[in-house]
Design an enzyme around this catalytic site. Structure first.
Site, short mmCIF file in Angstrom:
data_model
loop_
_atom_site.label_atom_id
_atom_site.label_comp_id
_atom_site.label_asym_id
_atom_site.label_seq_id
_atom_site.Cartn_x
_atom_site.Cartn_y
_atom_site.Cartn_z
CD GLN A 58 -3.02 0.87 0.28
OE1 GLN A 58 -3.30 -0.23 -0.15
NE2 GLN A 58 -3.63 1.95 -0.11
CG PHE A 59 1.66 3.79 -3.61
CD1 PHE A 59 1.70 5.17 -3.77
CD2 PHE A 59 0.71 3.06 -4.30
CE1 PHE A 59 0.80 5.81 -4.61
CE2 PHE A 59 -0.19 3.68 -5.13
CZ PHE A 59 -0.15 5.06 -5.29
CB THR A 60 -2.04 5.36 -0.59
OG1 THR A 60 -2.65 4.26 0.07
CG2 THR A 60 -2.23 5.23 -2.10
#
Length: 141
Positions: A74-76
């Site tokens: 989850q890069f966010t």
């Protein structure tokens, strides 16, 4: 590394309508984000923390109960929305850096004896879960 950890009674992740990872029973749903200065040592430390985190029923850990984990990249998690209305993603590591480190977390958990399911790195994923408690923590390493 940053993780959002949720105690769940079940969780799954699908890509293009097909379930690619699923856990049942008490366990942890973990979103994992990677930033630029992360490395394999931090990945191992995060895995150890997740395996021993005492947030399941009766203050038990996944290691105590042999409970499963669902790990989803989850890069966010490294998005920054302090200014304006559009988040910036500059603190998130690029895919070629992040993917091997998320894989390292999964591999270390498996080495520790964990049953681990995963999403698909970089895919458009649909995550479904039943949060138990609810208990949700942010873990930074």
């Amino acid at each position: 590394m940053r993780a959002v950890v949720q105690r769940v009674s079940r969780a799954s992740v699908s890509v293009e309508g097909r379930v690619v990872g699923q856990i049942d029973g008490p366990g942890l749903m973990v979103l994992v984000g990677v930033t630029h200065d992360d490395d394999e040592a931090k990945a191992r430390k995060l895995a150890s923390k997740l395996w021993g985190l005492r947030i399941l029923k009766d203050e038990k850990s996944c290691s105590d109960l042999n409970a499963p984990l669902l790990i989803v990249s989850q890069f966010t998690l490294y998005g920054d929305a302090r200014k304006g209305r559009r988040p910036t993603w500059t603190a998130a590591a690029p895919g070629p850096v992040a993917e091997p480190l998320v894989d390292a977390v999964v591999q270390e958990l498996r080495t520790l004896g964990a049953k681990v399911e995963t999403g698909v790195f970089g895919a458009d994923m649909a995550v479904s879960l039943v949060n138990d408690g609810p208990i949700t923590l942010v873990v930074d390493i």
